[in-house]
Design an enzyme around this catalytic site. Structure first.
Site, PDB file in Angstrom:
ATOM      1  N   GLY A  84       0.938  -1.194  -0.063  1.00  0.00           N
ATOM      2  CA  GLY A  84      -0.151   0.030   0.043  1.00  0.00           C
ATOM      3  C   GLY A  84       0.785   1.187   0.083  1.00  0.00           C
TER       4      GLY A  84
ATOM      5  N   HIS B   5       2.627   0.458 -13.123  1.00  0.00           N
ATOM      6  CA  HIS B   5       3.156  -0.869 -13.427  1.00  0.00           C
ATOM      7  C   HIS B   5       4.614  -0.505 -13.244  1.00  0.00           C
ATOM      8  CE1 HIS B   5       3.695  -4.702 -15.009  1.00  0.00           C
ATOM      9  NE2 HIS B   5       4.759  -4.275 -15.884  1.00  0.00           N
TER      10      HIS B   5
ATOM     11  N   ASN C 255      -3.657   2.727 -13.838  1.00  0.00           N
ATOM     12  CA  ASN C 255      -2.870   1.577 -13.168  1.00  0.00           C
ATOM     13  C   ASN C 255      -1.439   2.029 -13.173  1.00  0.00           C
ATOM     14  OD1 ASN C 255      -2.127  -1.102 -12.422  1.00  0.00           O
ATOM     15  ND2 ASN C 255      -1.251  -1.370 -14.244  1.00  0.00           N
TER      16      ASN C 255
ATOM     17  N   ASP D  25      -1.904  -4.153 -19.114  1.00  0.00           N
ATOM     18  CA  ASP D  25      -0.547  -3.455 -19.104  1.00  0.00           C
ATOM     19  C   ASP D  25      -0.708  -2.630 -20.470  1.00  0.00           C
ATOM     20  OD1 ASP D  25      -0.386  -3.871 -16.439  1.00  0.00           O
ATOM     21  OD2 ASP D  25       1.231  -5.710 -16.822  1.00  0.00           O
TER      22      ASP D  25
ATOM     23  N   ARG E 258     -13.774 -13.611 -11.950  1.00  0.00           N
ATOM     24  CA  ARG E 258     -13.308 -12.165 -11.974  1.00  0.00           C
ATOM     25  C   ARG E 258     -14.343 -11.267 -12.230  1.00  0.00           C
ATOM     26  NH1 ARG E 258      -7.829 -12.852 -12.390  1.00  0.00           N
ATOM     27  NH2 ARG E 258      -6.950 -14.683 -13.279  1.00  0.00           N
TER      28      ARG E 258
ATOM     29  N   SER F 289       5.605   2.866 -15.073  1.00  0.00           N
ATOM     30  CA  SER F 289       4.541   3.828 -15.919  1.00  0.00           C
ATOM     31  C   SER F 289       3.102   3.836 -15.257  1.00  0.00           C
ATOM     32  CB  SER F 289       4.325   2.744 -17.301  1.00  0.00           C
ATOM     33  OG  SER F 289       5.460   2.592 -17.784  1.00  0.00           O
TER      34      SER F 289
ATOM     35  N   GLU G 106       7.409   5.784  -8.419  1.00  0.00           N
ATOM     36  CA  GLU G 106       5.789   5.493  -8.503  1.00  0.00           C
ATOM     37  C   GLU G 106       5.235   6.490  -7.749  1.00  0.00           C
ATOM     38  OE1 GLU G 106       5.794   0.829  -9.542  1.00  0.00           O
ATOM     39  OE2 GLU G 106       5.072   1.589  -7.542  1.00  0.00           O
TER      40      GLU G 106
ATOM     41  N   GLU H  93      -6.504  -5.044 -22.906  1.00  0.00           N
ATOM     42  CA  GLU H  93      -5.487  -5.762 -22.826  1.00  0.00           C
ATOM     43  C   GLU H  93      -4.541  -5.263 -21.663  1.00  0.00           C
ATOM     44  OE1 GLU H  93      -1.755  -6.518 -26.043  1.00  0.00           O
ATOM     45  OE2 GLU H  93      -3.411  -4.980 -26.525  1.00  0.00           O
TER      46      GLU H  93
ATOM     47  N   ASN I 296       1.871   2.864  -2.581  1.00  0.00           N
ATOM     48  CA  ASN I 296       1.286   3.917  -3.702  1.00  0.00           C
ATOM     49  C   ASN I 296      -0.081   4.571  -2.994  1.00  0.00           C
ATOM     50  OD1 ASN I 296       2.817   4.150  -6.267  1.00  0.00           O
ATOM     51  ND2 ASN I 296       2.992   1.802  -5.784  1.00  0.00           N
TER      52      ASN I 296
HETATM   53  C1  GAR Z   1       4.095  -1.334  -7.178  1.00  0.00           C
HETATM   54  O1  GAR Z   1       5.369  -1.505  -7.514  1.00  0.00           O
HETATM   55  C2  GAR Z   1       2.913  -1.561  -8.252  1.00  0.00           C
HETATM   56  O2  GAR Z   1       3.797  -1.043  -9.543  1.00  0.00           O
HETATM   57  C3  GAR Z   1       2.964  -3.222  -8.638  1.00  0.00           C
HETATM   58  O3  GAR Z   1       2.891  -3.634  -7.316  1.00  0.00           O
HETATM   59  C4  GAR Z   1       3.451  -2.794  -6.276  1.00  0.00           C
HETATM   60  C5  GAR Z   1       2.607  -2.269  -5.260  1.00  0.00           C
HETATM   61  O4  GAR Z   1       3.272  -1.847  -4.124  1.00  0.00           O
HETATM   62  N1  GAR Z   1       2.057  -3.403  -9.529  1.00  0.00           N
HETATM   63  C6  GAR Z   1       1.928  -4.303 -10.447  1.00  0.00           C
HETATM   64  O5  GAR Z   1       3.026  -4.974 -10.509  1.00  0.00           O
HETATM   65  C7  GAR Z   1       0.683  -4.594 -11.311  1.00  0.00           C
HETATM   66  N2  GAR Z   1       1.278  -5.139 -12.430  1.00  0.00           N
HETATM   67  P1  GAR Z   1       2.784  -1.114  -2.799  1.00  0.00           P
HETATM   68  O6  GAR Z   1       1.395  -1.998  -2.402  1.00  0.00           O
HETATM   69  O7  GAR Z   1       3.557  -0.905  -1.944  1.00  0.00           O
HETATM   70  O8  GAR Z   1       1.865   0.165  -3.595  1.00  0.00           O
END
Ligand code: GAR
Length: 221
Positions: A39, A136, A134, A172, A92, A163, A201, A170, A41
């Protein structure tokens, strides 16, 4: 034209490296956030709303893992949160239908997948067209899917990054809003590279939300 806050204003209490002004909306955007993991982000978004230049408020966090770090942060930061455990849903699409109802009840303008480790379906994507963001951990279109940091290390690239993009069917592959490049340094492993990518990020995700919000406001005008 929307009004702009001055991000260099010390009253904002938020260090932001961009000289550009951030958009102010007709009213603060109501954000829904989806998270599966630590969490960080999610917390960066909360900070950008509360202490920084992002003209938005955290309406609701949804987690799919009952004990994930994101829900611990939500309690500490006093952000409303709900659990939607994917194991309790038959498919899903069924999970996404529940998310759409939940975010609708919370009157959310924009939804952010901040480390949501489930593939989303058209049920969610079509409910939030241009309004689902999103983050990534790669410079898309390189290294889509799982373990993007491991993929980058295995490929031996010298430049990695992250990103923030709009979500389309599709995985990512939707339109990119903001990217940041991060060098791969000698001796980097998954943990070290992930740490430096996540620092970036936390900078680009609030900016991507502001840009997505600006697009919405301009479309509505
Ligand atoms: C982040 O690095 C994000 O980019 C990645 O999960 C992490 C979550 O970190 N997401 C993916 O890989 C999605 N394809 P967080 O829970 O500390 O924010």
């Amino acid at each position: 034209m929307p009004e702009f806050a001055d991000p260099s204003d010390p009253a904002l209490g938020f260090q932001w490296p961009l000289s550009q002004a951030w958009p102010c909306f007709d009213r603060p955007l109501r954000l829904g956030v989806m998270a599966s993991g630590a969490g960080s982000n999610f917390e960066a978004l909360v900070r950008a709303c509360r202490q920084g230049p992002l003209d938005a408020e955290l309406a609701l966090l949804v987690v799919n893992n009952p004990h994930c770090g994101a829900q611990v942060r939500a309690r500490r930061l006093d952000v409303p949160w709900q659990l939607h455990d994917h194991r309790q849903h038959g498919s899903r699409a069924e999970l996404d239908g529940a998310l759409v109802r939940t975010f609708g009840e919370a009157r959310v303008d924009l939804v952010v997948m901040a480390g949501w480790m489930r593939i989303v379906t058209p049920v969610l994507i079509e409910a939030y067209p241009q309004r689902l963001v999103n983050i990534h951990p790669s410079l898309l279109p390189s290294f889509r899917g799982l373990d993007a940091v491991g993929q980058a290390l295995a490929a031996g690239v010298t430049l990695s990054g992250c990103s923030a993009h709009l979500v389309t069917a599709e995985v990512d592959a939707g339109p990119i809003l903001v990217q940041a490049a991060v060098p791969v340094l000698p001796g980097d492993d998954r943990r070290r590279l992930t740490e430096r990518i996540q620092e970036q990020e936390h900078r680009i995700l609030p900016l991507a939300v502001a840009l997505a919000g600006l697009r919405l406001q301009q479309e509505a005008a």
